[in-house]
Motif scaffolding. Structure first.
Motif, PDB file in Angstrom:
ATOM      1  N   SER A 190     -50.127  16.463  27.092  1.00 40.24           N
ATOM      2  CA  SER A 190     -49.089  15.417  27.808  1.00 40.24           C
ATOM      3  C   SER A 190     -49.454  14.061  27.207  1.00 40.24           C
ATOM      4  N   SER A 191     -50.653  13.896  26.730  1.00 44.07           N
ATOM      5  CA  SER A 191     -51.306  12.545  26.234  1.00 44.07           C
ATOM      6  C   SER A 191     -50.270  12.334  24.903  1.00 44.07           C
ATOM      7  N   PHE A 192     -50.471  13.305  24.076  1.00 40.35           N
ATOM      8  CA  PHE A 192     -49.914  13.222  22.750  1.00 40.35           C
ATOM      9  C   PHE A 192     -48.524  13.311  22.588  1.00 40.35           C
ATOM     10  N   VAL A 193     -47.712  14.037  23.591  1.00 39.16           N
ATOM     11  CA  VAL A 193     -46.429  13.940  23.641  1.00 39.16           C
ATOM     12  C   VAL A 193     -45.934  12.587  24.269  1.00 39.16           C
ATOM     13  N   ILE A 194     -46.697  11.811  25.070  1.00 40.12           N
ATOM     14  CA  ILE A 194     -46.187  10.605  25.713  1.00 40.12           C
ATOM     15  C   ILE A 194     -46.726   9.597  24.737  1.00 40.12           C
ATOM     16  N   PHE A 195     -48.022   9.486  24.683  1.00 43.23           N
ATOM     17  CA  PHE A 195     -48.628   8.374  24.007  1.00 43.23           C
ATOM     18  C   PHE A 195     -48.186   7.981  22.480  1.00 43.23           C
TER      19      PHE A 195
ATOM     20  N   VAL B 284     -33.338   3.577  28.243  1.00 42.49           N
ATOM     21  CA  VAL B 284     -33.618   4.769  28.097  1.00 42.49           C
ATOM     22  C   VAL B 284     -35.153   5.278  27.960  1.00 42.49           C
ATOM     23  N   VAL B 285     -35.758   4.491  26.990  1.00 40.35           N
ATOM     24  CA  VAL B 285     -37.119   4.449  26.594  1.00 40.35           C
ATOM     25  C   VAL B 285     -38.071   4.147  27.812  1.00 40.35           C
ATOM     26  N   ILE B 286     -37.855   3.174  28.267  1.00 40.06           N
ATOM     27  CA  ILE B 286     -38.541   2.614  29.448  1.00 40.06           C
ATOM     28  C   ILE B 286     -38.556   3.716  30.785  1.00 40.06           C
ATOM     29  N   VAL B 287     -37.470   4.213  31.152  1.00 40.29           N
ATOM     30  CA  VAL B 287     -37.159   5.013  32.242  1.00 40.29           C
ATOM     31  C   VAL B 287     -37.828   6.332  31.589  1.00 40.29           C
ATOM     32  N   HIS B 288     -37.321   6.782  30.524  1.00 41.83           N
ATOM     33  CA  HIS B 288     -37.904   8.305  30.346  1.00 41.83           C
ATOM     34  C   HIS B 288     -39.473   8.362  30.149  1.00 41.83           C
ATOM     35  N   TYR B 289     -40.196   7.622  29.465  1.00 40.59           N
ATOM     36  CA  TYR B 289     -41.500   7.568  29.162  1.00 40.59           C
ATOM     37  C   TYR B 289     -42.232   7.124  30.520  1.00 40.59           C
ATOM     38  N   GLY B 290     -41.558   6.357  31.342  1.00 44.00           N
ATOM     39  CA  GLY B 290     -42.258   5.618  32.664  1.00 44.00           C
ATOM     40  C   GLY B 290     -42.112   7.054  33.735  1.00 44.00           C
ATOM     41  N   CYS B 291     -41.182   7.754  33.621  1.00 48.77           N
ATOM     42  CA  CYS B 291     -41.149   8.806  34.613  1.00 48.77           C
ATOM     43  C   CYS B 291     -41.927  10.070  34.226  1.00 48.77           C
ATOM     44  N   ALA B 292     -42.027  10.305  32.820  1.00 47.12           N
ATOM     45  CA  ALA B 292     -43.082  11.214  32.226  1.00 47.12           C
ATOM     46  C   ALA B 292     -44.520  11.140  32.500  1.00 47.12           C
ATOM     47  N   SER B 293     -44.933   9.689  32.241  1.00 54.63           N
ATOM     48  CA  SER B 293     -46.137   9.300  32.523  1.00 54.63           C
ATOM     49  C   SER B 293     -46.562   9.380  33.990  1.00 54.63           C
ATOM     50  N   ILE B 294     -45.862   9.175  34.769  1.00 54.71           N
ATOM     51  CA  ILE B 294     -46.187   9.270  36.317  1.00 54.71           C
ATOM     52  C   ILE B 294     -46.332  10.824  36.623  1.00 54.71           C
ATOM     53  N   ALA B 295     -45.262  11.606  36.068  1.00 55.81           N
ATOM     54  CA  ALA B 295     -45.409  13.038  36.386  1.00 55.81           C
ATOM     55  C   ALA B 295     -46.498  13.674  36.072  1.00 55.81           C
ATOM     56  N   TYR B 296     -46.973  13.530  34.814  1.00 54.85           N
ATOM     57  CA  TYR B 296     -47.819  14.436  34.162  1.00 54.85           C
ATOM     58  C   TYR B 296     -49.335  13.702  33.546  1.00 54.85           C
ATOM     59  N   LEU B 297     -49.520  12.475  33.655  1.00 54.29           N
ATOM     60  CA  LEU B 297     -50.660  11.756  33.401  1.00 54.29           C
ATOM     61  C   LEU B 297     -51.663  11.412  34.666  1.00 54.29           C
ATOM     62  N   LYS B 298     -50.619  11.286  35.858  1.00 58.13           N
ATOM     63  CA  LYS B 298     -51.554  10.849  37.101  1.00 58.13           C
ATOM     64  C   LYS B 298     -52.572  12.028  37.457  1.00 58.13           C
TER      65      LYS B 298
ATOM     66  N   ASN C 287     -39.343  17.660  22.656  1.00 56.20           N
ATOM     67  CA  ASN C 287     -38.149  17.342  21.761  1.00 56.20           C
ATOM     68  C   ASN C 287     -37.422  16.073  21.887  1.00 56.20           C
ATOM     69  N   ASN C 288     -37.037  15.859  23.455  1.00 61.30           N
ATOM     70  CA  ASN C 288     -36.655  14.722  23.654  1.00 61.30           C
ATOM     71  C   ASN C 288     -37.407  13.382  23.486  1.00 61.30           C
ATOM     72  N   CYS C 289     -38.741  13.579  23.841  1.00 61.45           N
ATOM     73  CA  CYS C 289     -39.712  12.386  23.685  1.00 61.45           C
ATOM     74  C   CYS C 289     -39.592  12.049  22.323  1.00 61.45           C
ATOM     75  N   PHE C 290     -39.670  12.915  21.329  1.00 66.58           N
ATOM     76  CA  PHE C 290     -39.695  12.474  19.831  1.00 66.58           C
ATOM     77  C   PHE C 290     -38.474  12.208  19.341  1.00 66.58           C
ATOM     78  N   LEU C 291     -37.302  12.502  19.963  1.00 63.20           N
ATOM     79  CA  LEU C 291     -36.014  12.333  19.545  1.00 63.20           C
ATOM     80  C   LEU C 291     -35.718  10.499  19.709  1.00 63.20           C
ATOM     81  N   LEU C 292     -36.068  10.179  20.910  1.00 62.77           N
ATOM     82  CA  LEU C 292     -36.361   9.015  21.294  1.00 62.77           C
ATOM     83  C   LEU C 292     -36.875   7.908  20.331  1.00 62.77           C
TER      84      LEU C 292
END
Length: 309
Positions: free
Chosen positions: A202-207, A246-260, A110-115
């Motif tokens: 994870s890819s769908f929710v982030i990319f 906020v977008v840069i920090v949010h998606y940056g952290c999410a990408s490192i946490a769930y796509l690495k 929800n947070n990802c798509f609200l942004l």
């Protein structure tokens, strides 16, 4: 293989921060302080937007929804994490773990798509200012918020259903909450299908949000560059600087946490990444929007002035 062929696991125990030994009390104090600040700042943001009519616009409607979502998001995870730093080896039932994972996935998505909705709002405000009130109607705002939450529900149902149909042999979760991969590792059977689902979701929710935000900002920047005066360009860009941060920090952290690749980091590094995503980022949003946004700062002053008088 059927579940009955395995010793039934009815509860999990979080390993949490046990490897940090005597430093756990220090972590408790630090995390509790950040958590209180996060709750307080998000509640202040929501209340200020609610009571100040100057902020009754689509942009701040989305911001209040994001602040509300992140307040519940931290409530789902942080209190139990704080408890585990003081009272070790507290069990959580399978049902409790599934519930925590469900709400985590719903609210994180929800947070990802609200942004993304907020990015679209900035695009319309800057690129189509004359049609802003027509395009960003109350109906569309509600639809985008409901769409964000609905997407989260679908992703959560998919994740939790696939995860908790697995048989589990292990009881010790190498994490401080029921995150997807640490729980998946406790399964007795091959989890390739679950890993594919996890990576796909994870890819769908982030990319998808990243690409949509990228498109919005390419169009926004192209419009800003067409403004003749440097002062005008600066003023226009300031209106979306908070969101972009906020977008840069949010998606940056999410990408490192769930796509690495999961083998790259130790358990301690994974915990640190999760702490950043779950505890630090929810505090960052209201801080950025308060410190970098003149309208919110003015509204806070008006609200505080009313309460004092």
């Amino acid at each position: 293989m059927q579940r009955k062929n395995f010793t039934e696991v009815t509860e999990f125990i979080f390993l949490g921060f046990s490897s940090f030994g005597k430093h756990q009390i220090t972590l408790f104090v630090v995390f509790l302080t950040i958590y209180i600040l996060t709750l307080a700042s998000n509640i202040i943001i929501v209340t200020t937007i609610r009571v100040d009519h100057h902020l009754h616009t689509p942009m701040y409607f989305y911001l209040s929804m994001l602040a509300s979502s992140e307040t519940v998001y931290t409530l789902v995870i942080v209190p139990r994490m704080l408890s585990s730093l003081i009272f070790h080896n507290q069990p959580i039932s399978l049902a409790g773990c599934a519930t925590q994972m469900f709400f985590f996935v719903v609210l994180a998505t929800n947070n990802c798509f609200l942004l993304t909705a907020m990015g679209y709002d900035r695009y319309v405000a800057i690129c189509k200012p004359l049609r802003y009130t027509v395009i960003m109607s109350k109906g569309l705002c509600v639809q985008l918020v409901c769409g964000s939450f609905g997407t989260g529900l679908v992703m959560a149902i998919l994740h939790v259903t696939a995860m908790f149909n697995l048989p589990f042999c292990g009881r010790i979760v190498e994490h401080f909450f029921c995150d997807i991969y640490p729980v998946m590792k406790l399964s007795c059977v091959d989890t390739t299908i679950n890993e594919i689902i996890n990576y796909g979701v994870s890819s769908f929710v982030i990319f998808v949000p990243v690409c949509l935000n990228l498109i919005s900002y390419v169009l926004i920047i192209s419009s800003i560059l067409k403004i003749a005066s440097a002062e005008g360009r600066k003023k226009t860009f300031t209106t979306c600087a908070s969101h972009l941060t906020v977008v840069i920090v949010h998606y940056g952290c999410a990408s490192i946490a769930y796509l690495k690749p999961k083998s790259e980091n130790s358990v301690e590094q994974d915990l640190l990444l999760s702490v950043t995503y779950i505890i630090i980022t929810p505090l960052l949003n209201p801080v950025v929007y308060t410190l970098r946004n003149k309208e919110v700062k003015d509204a806070l002053r008006r609200t505080m002035g009313k309460s004092i008088s």
